[in-house]
Design an enzyme around this catalytic site. Structure first.
Site, PDB file in Angstrom:
ATOM      1  N   ASP A 569       0.737  -0.967   0.011  1.00 15.21           N
ATOM      2  CA  ASP A 569       0.007   0.038   0.027  1.00 15.21           C
ATOM      3  C   ASP A 569       0.818   1.394   0.082  1.00 15.21           C
ATOM      4  O   ASP A 569       1.757   1.281   0.636  1.00 15.21           O
ATOM      5  CB  ASP A 569      -0.781  -0.073   1.325  1.00 15.21           C
ATOM      6  CG  ASP A 569      -1.910  -1.141   1.254  1.00 15.21           C
ATOM      7  OD1 ASP A 569      -2.605  -1.021   0.532  1.00 15.21           O
ATOM      8  OD2 ASP A 569      -1.645  -1.944   2.222  1.00 15.21           O
ATOM      9  N   GLU A 570       0.572   2.320  -0.813  1.00 17.61           N
ATOM     10  CA  GLU A 570       1.431   3.385  -0.721  1.00 17.61           C
ATOM     11  C   GLU A 570       0.160   4.599  -0.641  1.00 17.61           C
ATOM     12  O   GLU A 570      -0.789   4.673  -0.628  1.00 17.61           O
ATOM     13  CB  GLU A 570       1.813   3.481  -2.179  1.00 17.61           C
ATOM     14  CG  GLU A 570       1.067   3.423  -3.212  1.00 17.61           C
ATOM     15  CD  GLU A 570       1.828   3.351  -4.889  1.00 17.61           C
ATOM     16  OE1 GLU A 570       2.083   4.528  -5.452  1.00 17.61           O
ATOM     17  OE2 GLU A 570       1.901   2.421  -5.175  1.00 17.61           O
TER      18      GLU A 570
END
Length: 893
Positions: A569-570
């Site tokens: 996840d960013e």
């Protein structure tokens, strides 16, 4: 000290002059009443600087009430945020005793950030994540005994479930010990065993509290609607006795009603099977009353591997033969024999001593049959995980995705980095976050609370060994680069420790943040500091150190670490003002030319680190999709969590067409933290679905994602259309498996986890193991689907519903008693009921469970058949062991 006293007018008919004056106090908290005589009652409230004793009294005597006023947006909502969607809350504070103190504030968790508020005496602001602070205005006048004060606020999105409200409001003041306001402390309901958050006012209004918008067609599930749904279930006792869950590929029954007696137990012959490979399965049989006995019915086990020149069978396949003289299980490998034993256990009806005679040829549909448990946001005990492994094995699930690292906590001991658990595994009230993390998600201040904790190396290795004994692979996840606040703060605490010791190199060795980064961003969970800096070499040194340690822990436990879930996840907008990242983008040999490419670069580099350690890479579809295929390893697992009603199949197909191993994790049906049914009292988040019951999981066709537009609805229960002509699967492309998810933002107890996971886990296992004969094969040419297309024909629908009826009866009559023996607190369904001609008629989703009814708040009685009643009627279910009751619902007349 000088105390400013405020005079309050009680009788509004007379004019009272409010006079402010000073009183010098000589070491006491008493003060004289001024001589004011206007012929009416006057109250004076002196406001003192708060002491620890005052703080304790407020915590004990302040009643909090949280009421959702409306989900209908007004002009006070921020039109630029969440498309203008917001909801209004009335937060009421009532003093049981007079509370005369100032300079205190309340910290509380509110999942959706507050946008605006109205109050004469309070102000409120968002701090970080879900944490908010209520402060006192200068106009605050204290509380008289019994006085109410309100704070009205608006927050983004919606609030559609009572479980949205977080517990453990914390009152604090500078220099004093924080306390939890007692009226917000959750308790356990004695009948259901589930947590109750006491300060939530019950939802009652459909339009303002239950609906997401004017277009929301979700129906509040009533007992009458449930009665109609359950009425289609038809019992077939012989089919139930012969049912195996998950359903085998092939079952042959020569004589329909023949059984073999096992009252003397089973005489087990291991043959060429190692005892350690089947011990857990034999113990499972024993727990159901099927013991080993040399004089019992022979049970012969063996492994028969095909010759290299022969067609290779699917791993885990087996043949089970139950005859009058003996039982035999032949597996293609040890896992196959283990699976055959679990099918034998599935045929057991608790309390009987016979098994139906049959021949079973079986193999799994998917190689990856997984379950994720989030132990990071709120901790869940080692004992729960061990129990889960038992049930996963019983129903032939083989992958435990253990989510160990998040914004809110880090849950795995890394011996060389003790700060990860010393600081990162605990939540209390420490604004410096050097001793613990701040109490997100209503965690409170007690570090010994069940929501805090971690697995020691010994604990984790016990889990690994138990998993290996049950042929289950543990896939750890320590989310990064986003969702990483716990590790970031822990490594910053480590930095401060070694800086104080003047060991600068050691301080910076594993640092995860750029202190000069002034970027302002907000993650999906509203954190502004939760993303590992992708441009610091120390970030990658941290990854190498952690993964080296985790690999060693696995190896020492006898289960090699062969796959690790990055998370991937960013956070959009992170690093933009990081000097380290500006310098890196300006000068690097990795092909990174824009800030927007840093997320993919981080994932690619971490995947390379894992490859160097002989560990395969897994991650979530959104982050993984941004990577460059040529920079990724040959073997990549992508968990596809894209919502189906938003056309999520396109990205899923795109990732599969990269020849990646796609694990279907669709939130529309596989997020078990979502509510079972559409009712505000049903626990869970609901951003992709208001209701995921066991039947919906059973209906899932994972091989054919777009087909669901024909018979499922979107998150507002409206029809949707899927167009699979844009990105169809390449001819012959398949998914590697499916995975259920249990996220824990508001799941704080082990019992609540079980309530959420079971019985949906059994339907997950059914879909993971068995390819249903009613499932529509995927159309590789691509097609469009809607409620108007009829690819899923009426005949297939009837076949599916018939199989569901058998599945539901089998759970209620065979499987739930087994779960009760294992002390698993599966969700007890609400009861369907109607009043017809003055008689109560009731039914249940899983026949075999007990139905109880109550008239005019009298004693609870067992329902057997329609009965004449008069008055207000309530119903509930009860477990077959009679130890637990389900949620109570009213029967409308």
């Amino acid at each position: 000290m000088h105390i400013k006293t405020h005079i309050k007018r009680i009788n509004t008919k007379a004019l009272v002059l409010a006079v402010a004056f000073s009183i010098t106090l000589l070491g006491c908290n008493k003060y004289p009443e001024p001589a004011v005589d206007t012929g009416e009652k006057i109250k004076l409230q002196a406001i003192f600087p708060v002491t620890q004793k005052d703080l304790d009294n407020i915590a004990k005597n302040l009643d909090v009430n949280y009421r959702v006023v409306t989900n209908i947006p007004s002009d006070k909502c921020d039109s630029k945020v969440a498309d203008g969607a917001c909801f209004e809350v009335e937060l009421t504070f009532t003093a049981q005793k007079a509370l005369a103190a100032k300079d205190w504030s309340i910290y509380f968790s509110q999942i959706a950030p507050i946008q605006s508020f109205e109050s004469d005496e309070f102000s409120v602001k968002h701090i970080n994540g879900d944490l908010h602070q209520i402060s006192l205005k200068d106009s605050f006048t204290g509380f008289d005994e019994g006085e109410e004060k309100t704070l009205n606020f608006r927050a983004m999105f919606w609030s559609l479930a009572e479980s949205d409200v977080m517990p453990n409001y914390i009152i604090t003041a500078p220099g004093l010990d924080a306390r939890v306001i007692e009226s917000t402390v959750p308790y356990i309901d004695k009948e259901t065993g589930l947590e109750v958050v006491p300060h939530v006012e019950a939802f009652t209004d459909v339009d303002t509290q239950f609906k997401r918008s004017a277009e929301d067609n979700t129906q509040w599930l009533t007992s009458a609607a449930l009665y109609k749904r359950n009425a289609v279930l038809v019992e077939n006792k012989m089919a139930i006795a012969q049912a195996i869950i998950p359903t085998p590929k092939s079952v042959v029954i020569d004589e329909y009603d023949r059984f073999v007696n096992i009252d003397k137990g089973l005489a087990v012959s291991l043959g060429n099977v190692k005892s350690a490979d089947v011990e857990a399965a034999l113990n499972h049989l024993s727990s159901l009353g099927v013991t080993q006995n040399n004089t019992g019915l022979p049970l012969r086990l063996s492994i028969v591997k095909p010759l290299p020149t022969e067609a290779q069978p699917v791993a885990g396949s087996y043949t089970l033969t139950i005859a009058d003289k003996a039982i035999s299980i032949v597996g293609v490998d040890a896992n196959g024999v283990f699976n055959g034993l679990q099918s034998l256990a599935s045929l057991v009806t608790v309390g009987t001593n016979k098994l139906p005679m049959m021949t079973v040829d079986d193999e799994p549909h998917y190689a990856f049959r997984g379950m994720l448990v989030d132990v990071a946001r709120n901790f869940h005990s080692k004992e729960f995980i061990l129990s889960l492994l038992d049930q996963m094995a019983a129903y032939k699930l083989n992958k435990l995705h253990l989510h160990l690292g998040e914004d809110e906590a880090w849950r795995l001991e890394i011996p060389t980095l003790p700060e990860l658990t010393d600081v990162g595994a605990q939540r209390c009230f420490d604004m410096s976050e050097t001793e613990c993390l701040m109490p997100q998600l209503g965690a409170g201040i007690d570090t010994s609370s069940v929501v805090n904790g971690y697995y020691t190396v010994s604990d984790y290795q016990e889990i690994l060994r138990a998993a290996s004994a049950r042929h289950i692979q543990v896939i750890p996840s320590l989310d990064m680069p986003g969702h990483s606040r716990a590790s970031i703060k822990a490594m910053t605490a480590r930095y401060k420790k070694y800086q104080a010791l003047e060991e600068e190199a050691k301080a910076k060795q594993f640092l995860l943040e750029d202190f000069d980064d002034k970027t302002e961003y907000s993650s999906v969970q509203f954190y502004n500091d939760n993303t590992i800096n992708a441009c610091l070499e120390s970030s990658y040194a941290f990854v190498v150190e952690v993964m080296t340690q985790v690999k060693r822990i696995h190896a020492d436990a006898g289960q090699p670490l062969t796959r690790y879930h990055i998370g991937a996840d960013e956070t959009a907008g992170a690093w933009l003002d990081s000097p380290a990242c500006k310098a890196f983008v300006a000068d690097n040999d990795q092909g990174v030319t824009k800030m927007s490419e840093l997320g993919a670069y981080f994932i690619e580099r971490v995947a390379g680190i894992l490859s160097d350690l002989d560990i395969e890479t897994a991650g979530w579809s959104d982050g993984m999709a941004h990577t460059r295929v040529e920079n990724m390893p040959d073997v990549v697992q992508a968990n596809a969590w894209d919502t189906l009603f938003y056309g999520g199949h396109d990205k899923v197909h795109m990732l599969a067409n990269r020849d990646w191993q796609v694990v279907i994790s669709s939130p529309d049906v596989l997020y078990f933290d979502f509510p079972h049914e559409a009712d505000p009292k049903e626990h869970g988040f609901y951003w992709a679905s208001r209701h995921i019951n066991t039947e919906k999981v059973f209906q899932f066709m994972p091989d054919n994602l777009p087909i669901h537009a024909e018979f499922w609805l979107d998150r507002q229960d409206n029809a949707y259309v899927t167009d699979d002509t844009k990105t169809p699967l390449a001819l012959g492309q398949k998914f590697v498996g499916i995975q259920g998810q249990l996220w824990s933002e508001n799941v704080r107890t082990d019992d609540m986890v079980e309530h959420k996971v079971y019985p949906r886990l059994l339907a997950l296992a059914e879909r993971a193991w068995h390819l249903a004969d009613w499932a529509v094969p995927y159309n590789y040419k691509g097609a469009k689907y809607s409620q108007d297309t009829e690819v899923f024909s009426k005949a297939l629908e009837d076949e599916r519903d018939s199989k569901w009826s058998l599945f539901a009866h089998t759970l209620g009559q065979k499987e739930f008693p087994k779960l009760e023996i294992a002390q698993v607190d599966y969700r007890l369904p609400t009861v369907g009921a109607v009043i017809k001609a003055g008689k109560l008629h009731a039914n249940i989703a899983f026949p075999g469970l007990i139905i109880e009814y109550q008239v005019n708040n009298g004693e609870w009685l067992t329902y057997v058949e329609p009965i004449k009643i008069s008055g207000q009627v309530k119903v509930r279910s009860r477990s077959t062991d009679k130890l637990r009751a389900g949620r109570i619902t009213a029967v409308t007349q």
